[in-house]
Each structure stands twice: as structure tokens, then as C-alpha cells.
Design a protein around this motif. Structure first.
Motif, PDB file in Angstrom:
ATOM      1  N   LEU A  27      34.766  28.319 -12.757  1.00  0.00           N
ATOM      2  CA  LEU A  27      34.919  27.281 -11.744  1.00  0.00           C
ATOM      3  C   LEU A  27      36.368  26.778 -11.706  1.00  0.00           C
ATOM      4  CD1 LEU A  27      33.575  25.500  -9.627  1.00  0.00           C
ATOM      5  CD2 LEU A  27      32.937  23.917 -11.452  1.00  0.00           C
ATOM      6  N   GLY A  28      36.964  26.601 -12.882  1.00  0.00           N
ATOM      7  CA  GLY A  28      38.354  26.172 -12.930  1.00  0.00           C
ATOM      8  C   GLY A  28      39.296  27.199 -12.332  1.00  0.00           C
ATOM      9  N   ALA A  29      39.000  28.478 -12.564  1.00  0.00           N
ATOM     10  CA  ALA A  29      39.864  29.538 -12.040  1.00  0.00           C
ATOM     11  C   ALA A  29      39.836  29.572 -10.511  1.00  0.00           C
ATOM     12  CB  ALA A  29      39.427  30.886 -12.614  1.00  0.00           C
ATOM     13  N   VAL A  30      38.630  29.500  -9.934  1.00  0.00           N
ATOM     14  CA  VAL A  30      38.557  29.546  -8.471  1.00  0.00           C
ATOM     15  C   VAL A  30      39.117  28.265  -7.862  1.00  0.00           C
ATOM     16  CG1 VAL A  30      36.628  31.174  -8.404  1.00  0.00           C
ATOM     17  CG2 VAL A  30      36.154  28.721  -8.494  1.00  0.00           C
ATOM     18  N   ALA A  31      38.974  27.135  -8.579  1.00  0.00           N
ATOM     19  CA  ALA A  31      39.560  25.884  -8.081  1.00  0.00           C
ATOM     20  C   ALA A  31      41.085  25.983  -8.056  1.00  0.00           C
ATOM     21  CB  ALA A  31      39.111  24.704  -8.940  1.00  0.00           C
ATOM     22  N   THR A  32      41.660  26.571  -9.095  1.00  0.00           N
ATOM     23  CA  THR A  32      43.112  26.767  -9.130  1.00  0.00           C
ATOM     24  C   THR A  32      43.557  27.688  -7.999  1.00  0.00           C
ATOM     25  OG1 THR A  32      43.111  26.489 -11.538  1.00  0.00           O
ATOM     26  CG2 THR A  32      45.033  27.565 -10.534  1.00  0.00           C
ATOM     27  N   ALA A  33      42.785  28.756  -7.788  1.00  0.00           N
ATOM     28  CA  ALA A  33      43.104  29.680  -6.693  1.00  0.00           C
ATOM     29  C   ALA A  33      43.016  28.975  -5.341  1.00  0.00           C
ATOM     30  CB  ALA A  33      42.159  30.878  -6.731  1.00  0.00           C
ATOM     31  N   MET A  34      42.024  28.093  -5.191  1.00  0.00           N
ATOM     32  CA  MET A  34      41.874  27.373  -3.926  1.00  0.00           C
ATOM     33  C   MET A  34      43.088  26.481  -3.667  1.00  0.00           C
ATOM     34  SD  MET A  34      39.034  24.554  -2.751  1.00  0.00           S
ATOM     35  CE  MET A  34      39.834  23.288  -3.753  1.00  0.00           C
ATOM     36  N   VAL A  35      43.510  25.739  -4.693  1.00  0.00           N
ATOM     37  CA  VAL A  35      44.661  24.855  -4.538  1.00  0.00           C
ATOM     38  C   VAL A  35      45.908  25.659  -4.174  1.00  0.00           C
ATOM     39  CG1 VAL A  35      46.192  23.267  -5.738  1.00  0.00           C
ATOM     40  CG2 VAL A  35      43.728  23.100  -6.075  1.00  0.00           C
ATOM     41  N   SER A  36      46.010  26.857  -4.718  1.00  0.00           N
ATOM     42  CA  SER A  36      47.209  27.663  -4.501  1.00  0.00           C
ATOM     43  C   SER A  36      47.203  28.394  -3.166  1.00  0.00           C
ATOM     44  CB  SER A  36      47.353  28.697  -5.633  1.00  0.00           C
ATOM     45  OG  SER A  36      47.398  28.059  -6.902  1.00  0.00           O
ATOM     46  N   PHE A  37      46.042  28.811  -2.704  1.00  0.00           N
ATOM     47  CA  PHE A  37      45.990  29.723  -1.564  1.00  0.00           C
ATOM     48  C   PHE A  37      45.279  29.176  -0.332  1.00  0.00           C
ATOM     49  CE2 PHE A  37      46.011  32.590  -5.346  1.00  0.00           C
ATOM     50  CZ  PHE A  37      47.288  33.091  -5.170  1.00  0.00           C
ATOM     51  N   GLN A  38      44.641  28.038  -0.432  1.00  0.00           N
ATOM     52  CA  GLN A  38      43.814  27.582   0.680  1.00  0.00           C
ATOM     53  C   GLN A  38      44.618  27.343   1.951  1.00  0.00           C
ATOM     54  OE1 GLN A  38      41.810  23.859   0.043  1.00  0.00           O
ATOM     55  NE2 GLN A  38      40.495  24.077   1.833  1.00  0.00           N
ATOM     56  N   ARG A  39      44.046  27.791   3.070  1.00  0.00           N
ATOM     57  CA  ARG A  39      44.570  27.488   4.388  1.00  0.00           C
ATOM     58  C   ARG A  39      43.458  26.839   5.209  1.00  0.00           C
ATOM     59  NH1 ARG A  39      47.281  32.334   7.403  1.00  0.00           N
ATOM     60  NH2 ARG A  39      45.148  33.114   7.225  1.00  0.00           N
ATOM     61  N   PRO A  40      43.787  26.195   6.326  1.00  0.00           N
ATOM     62  CA  PRO A  40      42.748  25.518   7.117  1.00  0.00           C
ATOM     63  C   PRO A  40      41.709  26.501   7.643  1.00  0.00           C
ATOM     64  CG  PRO A  40      44.931  24.755   7.753  1.00  0.00           C
ATOM     65  CD  PRO A  40      45.135  25.933   6.848  1.00  0.00           C
ATOM     66  N   LEU A  41      40.491  25.990   7.831  1.00  0.00           N
ATOM     67  CA  LEU A  41      39.435  26.778   8.433  1.00  0.00           C
ATOM     68  C   LEU A  41      39.716  26.940   9.927  1.00  0.00           C
ATOM     69  CD1 LEU A  41      36.388  25.050   6.703  1.00  0.00           C
ATOM     70  CD2 LEU A  41      37.426  27.224   6.074  1.00  0.00           C
ATOM     71  N   THR A  42      39.025  27.874  10.537  1.00  0.00           N
ATOM     72  CA  THR A  42      39.225  28.126  11.957  1.00  0.00           C
ATOM     73  C   THR A  42      37.938  27.828  12.721  1.00  0.00           C
ATOM     74  OG1 THR A  42      39.777  29.806  13.609  1.00  0.00           O
ATOM     75  CG2 THR A  42      38.577  30.550  11.674  1.00  0.00           C
ATOM     76  N   ASN A  43      38.091  27.555  14.011  1.00  0.00           N
ATOM     77  CA  ASN A  43      36.913  27.392  14.862  1.00  0.00           C
ATOM     78  C   ASN A  43      36.764  28.577  15.802  1.00  0.00           C
ATOM     79  OD1 ASN A  43      39.078  26.837  16.610  1.00  0.00           O
ATOM     80  ND2 ASN A  43      37.829  25.495  17.877  1.00  0.00           N
ATOM     81  N   GLU A  44      37.453  29.676  15.500  1.00  0.00           N
ATOM     82  CA  GLU A  44      37.440  30.837  16.390  1.00  0.00           C
ATOM     83  C   GLU A  44      36.121  31.587  16.288  1.00  0.00           C
ATOM     84  OE1 GLU A  44      40.185  34.752  17.456  1.00  0.00           O
ATOM     85  OE2 GLU A  44      40.718  33.433  15.794  1.00  0.00           O
TER      86      GLU A  44
END
Length: 844
Positions: A27-44
Motif C-alpha cells: 500500500l505504501g509503495a503504490v501510494a508513493t507511486a501515486m504521489v509521484s505519477f498521478q495526473r488528473p482524471l479525464t471525462n473523455e
């Protein structure tokens, strides 16, 4: 499978800290990845090979300034806009033009002045034309008078030449007659020129008047001057622009409030990707209360919640990290969270409940529930209930993964993300649940162990199944009648995508939608773009007439309010029109209008050498809905076919899977009916925050069928597997139905109530698209669990007796054995107090 899961559960129970740390690290690993790589969601909503997208791309090539997205900003000022407010609006529009992706803003006041001037010009042109006709008629009358004088002069000269040839005045008369005839000839030429100019002016006026009349109702400032409509134009489609960039428009518009201007933004500018509102929190809180009542312990009640949140956390946080490489649709995480929370709690509950029952048996036998007994019980619970969890989870995953056949990337993405969430949740349930149960130790033993394990003879499950099986025909008829009645509204199901009128009443998107509808007509909330292409360039002098001719054909379609020309390509081979419908973009008449534009109108203009294309957000919504409806039959067939095979393997029966599927069809029909009654008909609109009933979200049927089928099979699995277990262990068929029902009904009822609570929380979600899905799932699970699985199923099975378990010998040999009833674990007795560790090692 049961033996494999027994070893998995026992291993997790022996090393609980290692299992817990593993999941926390993940859980910590994916949370770190999210903080590093997350971009906004799309409505497309991507739709391959769509006609509306092809037309829009062609318009982008021919008339780039109108092909991008347009955001709507509605301005309102009681009593009209003051000069200071106008200056504030000008400053704000200038700020908007500097934002990313913004190409221009349409000034509503300037544009309205142009529209008003064009109307005045048409009126002035009419007056000038009338004056010109009057002058022409006066000139023609004078010419006729001159022609008469010429005739009289000729007769006088002829008379004098006969009677008095030497008359002194005769030469002067002849000379004057010649001048008069020359004046007449000049007058004829001038009158002919005037006639030509008058005809040309009349034609030009007629073309302009016809064209202006087609769009006479289009306005950007209301007639009372209190509402103005600003259009913010972008260089790409609204669905292609980051929500963060779109959010800059409302942020820059905050300064208008200081000037006393009320500002509201169209739905396309204020995307809602928020998950976890008050509705969802209440749903989870109700689920926690049900768990507490069911398990009687805060520790035990918290354990399924911990499992659910871990599974959802790992999968959804991981999905957010993937947004760096993938565009994830805004509804996908909501769907994953909705489903992950529900199945996570339920799957953990089934394992926990089985473990507690086994510990209660140990206590009733007079033994002590020591560490070895607890570990062994955890292994058995994982091997038996865990097998049911795996099969149930596999059914849900099959139903969601089958969305691949739709061919629609957005729907596939939502299905795969939800399927991944369920898969992770199953893994968490099979590993973290045994670990946490091991850490809980003796706290998992029910307080009143004897009562918890002793056979019930007068509990509600026993009374209910007894009543249902004794009056099976009546029970079957009652369920079918109730479900069929609830399903009746589904016959009028109409699909579409939500617009601003579907948003919460207190939202800016809803206020913008309402103000536009009130001030400019409902069709102004979703205008249709029509392109018209010709083979040869249109002459500049003929352009207005050609636009009027094409526009008049477009206006013949039923439901058209206004047709306004909005662009011409540089080569003058393509002209574009904005078509405003009489009703809103989601109205049924608008759907019919689009079909006419693509059908009879297009055919009529094609005969005249004009190629018509139709696009716009309303058109996109209609095409998406129709494509989804077309893919639905294949999807249903695939899901039901695969699940029938899986259930046949599980239950070793031909009729049980058929009964399960028939019950599901009743449930999904009834849930569709309720959704249509609420969101399309507007029943109980005040309760469910439905102010403008319209089409049901087009993704709802496909998603609802997939998810509800998987969940329905969950309850079929957990309830009927107990009946199968009793039957395999020697009970008669009808007794097996009663005993299996009695042993599983309480936990199934609790699990169903938990799912209903979780899904109901999404009925009032911030995200409008999630609401009908939440209601449909809540109603579907409620009806399926209590009417289909707990009433119809035992009634039919008791009537059929041994025949319900019939299966051809050849088919039984052909299919693999999953050992859902845990026969392989029957010989695994409780570990003795002497050599317990050795026994555990031997079992593992």
C-alpha cells in the motif's frame, strides 16, 4: 481448491505479522507511486469509428475556429448589467483568453449588438427595397407619360405636314420631338438598369431575410437584459482538456462576484471527480452497524472494513499512479470503490463468520480455543468459505472483463479497473483476513458460543424457509409478480448521458442549465453542429443565398427552433450551422431531430449535391448510447454463457445454474424498472434529487448487468453451496435446502444489507453519473438477495427435490472438480494438544 486455500489460510495465520507488513508495504509503495505519477482524471468517452467524431475532425480541418470545445459561462444581474459590471466582465474575458487551451471568448454584448444590427439591417433593407420599388414605379409612370407625349407630338407633326407644310413652327416641333424621343430612350435604359438593380437588391434582401429569420430566436443576452451567455472557446474538445486546466476558468471568474455579477458555469467546465461525500460515508457507517450487530464485537466488525479498505486502497491508489501513462475516466475509480467496498466487506465477512462458527463448535464441545485450534479453524474457514469467495469473485471478474466485447475503450477501462479491484480484494480477503483473525486470537470466539453454534429451530431463517418450502408455488408466483411489476417501467427505458439538468439543485452546473433554458430556451444548452459540403466553391455573391437554401432544408426537421450560420471555409466549399432544438439535449424529441438530420434532411440535400455531417455534444451522447445498446445483447450472452459454465462446475448440476440465471434476469429487470421510474419518469424525484427527469445514463445498463450478475451469483454461491454441502454429506434434497438455508441465511442477509448500504451511499454522490448505478445496484442486490435467492430459489429447489442436482454422468466426468463444499477437508480433524505443531506441519 479447498486444500490449497486451507494451506494458504493456515500459512497466513502462522505468520500474521509478515502478511500484514507485506500488505502495508504494498500500500505504501503504490501510494508513493501515486504521489509521484498521478495526473488528473479525464471525462473523455472515446468511441472508435464514430460519425460525430469524423464530422468534428473534418470541421476542424475546414473551419478550425469552430471545431474546438466550447465552455458556457452564464452571467446574471438583477436589473441589468451596469457599466461597472460590463467593465468587470470585459476584464474577466481578457483573463480567460490568457488561460491554457483557450483560443477566444465570445462577448455576449457585442455579439448581441451585431445580431440586433443584422435584424435592423434586414428591416432597413426592406424599407429601402420598398422605397426603391416606389421610385421605380414613379419612374415607370413618368416614362409612360413621356411615351404618351411623344405619341401626341408625332400626331401633331404629321397633321401639320399634311395640312400646313409651310408652317413656321414645324421645324421647331420636329426638333423638340427628336429631343423628346431621345429623352425617352435614355429613360428606358435608366429604367431597365433600375429594374436590374431592384431585382438584384430584392434577391439579396430576400436571401438575407430568409437567413436571418432562420436564426431569429438566437440570443446571447436575454430580452430583459439580466442574463448573458459567454462562450469560452478551446483549442480541443472539452473531454480532451485536463480538469485542472478547465478549473482555471471558474477560478479566474471569481472576481466577477465583487462586481455584483452572479456567475454559473456549464457542466463541461466544472467536472466532478470527487469520491467520498457524505452519502458514501453514511453508507459505510450503516455497513459498520450491520457488522457490529452481526458479529457482536468492535474488533470483529472492524476486520471486514479493514479488508475492504485495504483492497480498495491498493487497487485504486495503484490506478491513480497509472494515470501518468493512461487516461483514466473519472467514473472508473468511483465504480471500483463502490464495488470494492461492497465485495471486500462481504468476502471477509463470510470467512470471519465461518471461523467464528467453528470456534463456537470447539467451545460447545468443552475444549479450549487455544492457538492451535484457532489456526486450524482459520485454515478450514479459508478452505471452505474462501473457496466460495474465489468462485464468487471469479464470477464478478468474468462479468466485468466481458465488457471487452463492447469495443468501447471507456467502458472496457471501467470494467477492467473494477475487475482488478475485485481481484485484489479477493487476494486481500484470502491472505489478510486469516492474518488478522490470527492476531485477534480468542476475541473471535462469540461471547455466547453455545448459542452461536447450537442448531436453531425457531430463528427467522428456519421459520422463513419452512414457510417458503411448504407454500412453494405461492411463493414462486408472488416473487414473479412483484419483480415483473417493478420491471414494467423498464419497457420505456431511454438511454443518454447526463447534462447540467441532472446535477444537484445547489450546483453551479444546474443553475447554469436552468438559467440558459429560461433565458434562451432549453435547446441552447446543447446546440447541434451541422456541416454542409459542396463539390464546387460557392461564389461570394451566392453565399448568403446558398446558406439560406441549405438552412431552410435543415429547418424543416421536426423539433428545430433556430438555424444559425456560424462559419465558412476559406475555399467556400463547406458551410457550418448551429441548430438549436426546441427541447433540451437529452429530450426524446432532440434524439428524433438528430435522426432526421442524418436521415431525411441529409438525403434531400444529397440530391442537390450537398453532403451533410452532424456533430456536437448532444449528437455524441446519442451515438454513444446507441452503440452501447447495440453491444448489449452480445455482452449479456457472453456473461451468462461463461457464468453458466462456471456455476455448472461449482454445483455439479444443470438446473441450479439455469435457476440462478433466471432469477438474475428478474432482478435486473426490476432494478432497471426502478431506475427508469426515478431518473426518467421522475418518481420520488424530491427524495433522490432528480429535478429534470430525462434519459438514463447510457453506461448504466451494461455496467449494472455485469456487476449485478456477479453479485447475484455471489449470494447464489454462498447460500446454495451450503445446500450442496448438506446434500453431498447425506441429507435428503428437501432437508438439504432447509439446513443449508438455515446455516447461511443470516450471513447472506447481513452481507446483502451491507452491500445495499454501500451502494445506497452512492445514490447521493457528488458525481451525477454514479447515482443511477448506485440506486440500480442497491435495489438489485436487495431484491435479488431477499426475493430471488432467499425466497424463489429455496421454493423451486424444494419442489424439484433430487432433480435439482441432476447432471449427466458424462458431463460430470468431463468437468473439473473445485470441491466447493470442502470434502477434501473433512478428514482434517482438529489438532490434538499433543504434537499440535507436528500436525499443522503435516497438514501444510
Amino acid at each position: 481448491m479447498a486444500s490449497l486455500l486451507y494451506r494458504l489460510g493456515l500459512g497466513a495465520a502462522r505468520r500474521p505479522i509478515a502478511v500484514l507488513i507485506t500488505w502495508l508495504l504494498l500500500l505504501g509503495a503504490v501510494a508513493t507511486a501515486m504521489v509521484s505519477f498521478q495526473r488528473p482524471l479525464t471525462n473523455e468517452f472515446e468511441l472508435p469509428d464514430s460519425e460525430f467524431a469524423a464530422v468534428l475532425d473534418d470541421l476542424g480541418d475546414q473551419i478550425p475556429e469552430i471545431a474546438g470545445g466550447t465552455g458556457t459561462v452564464v452571467l446574471h444581474s438583477e436589473g441589468g448589467f451596469t457599466p461597472a459590471q460590463r467593465r468587470a466582465i470585459d476584464d474577466t474575458m481578457a483573463t480567460w483568453r490568457t488561460l491554457p487551451h483557450v483560443t477566444d471568448t465570445v462577448d455576449p454584448f457585442e455579439t448581441q449588438e451585431q445580431l440586433d444590427r443584422s435584424a435592423q439591417q434586414v428591416a432597413d433593407g426592406g424599407k429601402q427595397l420598398a422605397q426603391g420599388r416606389a421610385e421605380y414605379e414613379d419612374g415607370a409612370h413618368q416614362l409612360l407619360r413621356l411615351e404618351w407625349l411623344i405619341g401626341e407630338g408625332r400626331r401633331d407633326i404629321a397633321r401639320l405636314q399634311r395640312t400646313d407644310p409651310g408652317n413656321a413652327t414645324l421645324p421647331a416641333r420636329v426638333s423638340g420631338q427628336a429631343d423628346l424621343e431621345e429623352r425617352y430612350a435614355d429613360g428606358q435604359r435608366q429604367l431597365a438598369d433600375a429594374r436590374a438593380q431592384l431585382d438584384a437588391g430584392a434577391e439579396k434582401y430576400d436571401d438575407g431575410a430568409r437567413l436571418r429569420a432562420l436564426g431569429d430566436g438566437v440570443r446571447l443576452v436575454s430580452e430583459d437584459g439580466t442574463t448573458a451567455l459567454v462562450q469560452v472557446r478551446f483549442d480541443a474538445g472539452m473531454q480532451e482538456i485536463s480538469p485542472d486546466d478547465l478549473a482555471l476558468v471558474p477560478e479566474a471568474g471569481e472576481q466577477l462576484a465583487d462586481a455584483g455579477v452572479d456567475v454559473d458555469y456549464g457542466q463541461e467546465l466544472v467536472l466532478t471527480t470527487e469520491v467520498g461525500g457524505i452519502g458514501e460515508v453514511i453508507g459505510v457507517a450503516v455497513a459498520a452497524v450491520v457488522l457490529l450487530v452481526m458479529l457482536g464485537s468492535f474488533v470483529m466488525a472492524g476486520l471486514p472494513l479493514a479488508i475492504a479498505f485495504t483492497g480498495v486502497g491498493v487497487s485504486l491508489v495503484g490506478a491513480m499512479a497509472l494515470t501518468h501513462w493512461l487516461d483514466i475516466q473519472q467514473l472508473a475509480p468511483v465504480l471500483g470503490a463502490m464495488l470494492g467496498l461492497a465485495v471486500g466487506i462481504d468476502y471477509a465477512l463470510f470467512i470471519v463468520n465461518r471461523h467464528r462458527r467453528q470456534l463456537a463448535d470447539v467451545v460447545r464441545s468443552g475444549d479450549e480455543a487455544n492457538r492451535d485450534e484457532i489456526r486450524h479453524s482459520i485454515g478450514l474457514a479459508t478452505g471452505t468459505a474462501g473457496t466460495a469467495v474465489v468462485v464468487a469473485g471469479a464470477t464478478v471478474v468474468i462479468a466485468l472483463a466481458a465488457l471487452l466485447v463492447s469495443g468501447i475503450p471507456t467502458l472496457i477501462q471501467m470494467g477492467l479497473l473494477a475487475a482488478a479491484t475485485v481481484t485484489v480484494t479477493v487476494l486481500v480477503a484470502l491472505t489478510l483476513t486469516p492474518a488478522l483473525l490470527s492476531l485477534a486470537g480468542t476475541r473471535a470466539v462469540p461471547r455466547n458460543a453455545a448459542k452461536a453454534s447450537a442448531p436453531h429451530r425457531d430463528g427467522w431463517p428456519e421459520k422463513w424457509v419452512d414457510a417458503v418450502t411448504r407454500r412453494a408455488p405461492a411463493a414462486i408466483a408472488a416473487v414473479v409478480v412483484v419483480m415483473a411489476t417493478l420491471a414494467l417501467p423498464a419497457l420505456s427505458l431511454r438511454l443518454g448521458l447526463p447534462d447540467g439538468g441532472s446535477e444537484s439543485k445547489d450546483s453551479t452546473a444546474f443553475r447554469a442549465y436552468e438559467r440558459v433554458a429560461d433565458a434562451f430556451g432549453p435547446g441552447a444548452n446543447g446546440p447541434i453542429l451541422v456541416s454542409a459540403g459542396v463539390d464546387e466553391p460557392i461564389a461570394q455573391a451566392d453565399l448568403v443565398g446558398e446558406q439560406a437554401r441549405i438552412g431552410e432544408v435543415i429547418a424543416t426537421a421536426d423539433g428545430v427552433s433556430d438555424v444559425l450560420p456560424i462559419g465558412v471555409s476559406e475555399d467556400r466549399r463547406t458551410v457550418a450551422f448551429q441548430v438549436v432544438s426546441q427541447e433540451g439535449p437529452s429530450a426524446e424529441t432532440t434524439v428524433e431531430l438528430v435522426h432526421q438530420l442524418r436521415g431525411t434532411v441529409s438525403d434531400e440535400l444529397a440530391d442537390e449535391g450537398v453532403e451533410v455531417g452532424v456533430t456536437g455534444q448532444a449528437v455524441a451522447n446519442i451515438e454513444v448510447s446507441e452503440r452501447l445498446a447495440g453491444a448489449l445483447p452480445l455482452y449479456i450472452a457472453l456473461v451468462i454463457g461463461l457464468s453458466l459454465v462456471l456455476l455448472t462446475i461449482v454445483f455439479r448440476s444443470v438446473l441450479v445454474p439455469v435457476l440462478a440465471t433466471a432469477g438474475f434476469l428478474l432482478s435486473v429487470g426490476a432494478s432497471f424498472g426502478v431506475v427508469v421510474a426515478v431518473y426518467q419518469w421522475g418518481w420520488l424525484g424530491g427524495v433522490f434529487d432528480v429535478h429534470n427527469p430525462s434519459a438514463v445514463m447510457s453506461f448504466m445498463p451494461t455496467l449494472l448487468i455485469g456487476i449485478l450478475f456477479g453479485l447475484a451469483m455471489d449470494y447464489q454461491m454462498f447460500l446454495v453451496s451450503g445446500m450442496r454441502e448438506s446434500y453431498v454429506h447425506g441429507q435428503r434434497a428437501r432437508e438439504a435446502v432447509r439446513s443449508g438455508f438455515a446455516s447461511g441465511a443470516r450471513v447472506v442477509a447481513a452481507a446483502a444489507l451491507i452491500m445495499v448500504a454501500v451502494f445506497s451511499g452512492f445514490v447521493f454522490s457528488h458525481m451525477t453519473m454514479a447515482r443511477p448505478i448506485g440506486l440500480g445496484l442497491a435495489v438489485g442486490v436487495l431484491l435479488d438477495a431477499f426475493l430471488v435467492r432467499m425466497t424463489l430459489t429455496p421454493a423451486v429447489m424444494s419442489l424439484l427435490g433430487d432433480r435439482i442436482w441432476w447432471m449427466p454422468v458424462w458431463l460430470d466426468r468431463l468437468l473439473p472438480h473445485l470441491d466447493v463444499e470442502g470434502s477434501a477437508l473433512v478428514d482434517k480433524q482438529r489438532p490434538s494438544r499433543v504434537g499440535a505443531e507436528e500436525r499443522e506441519d503435516a497438514l501444510v
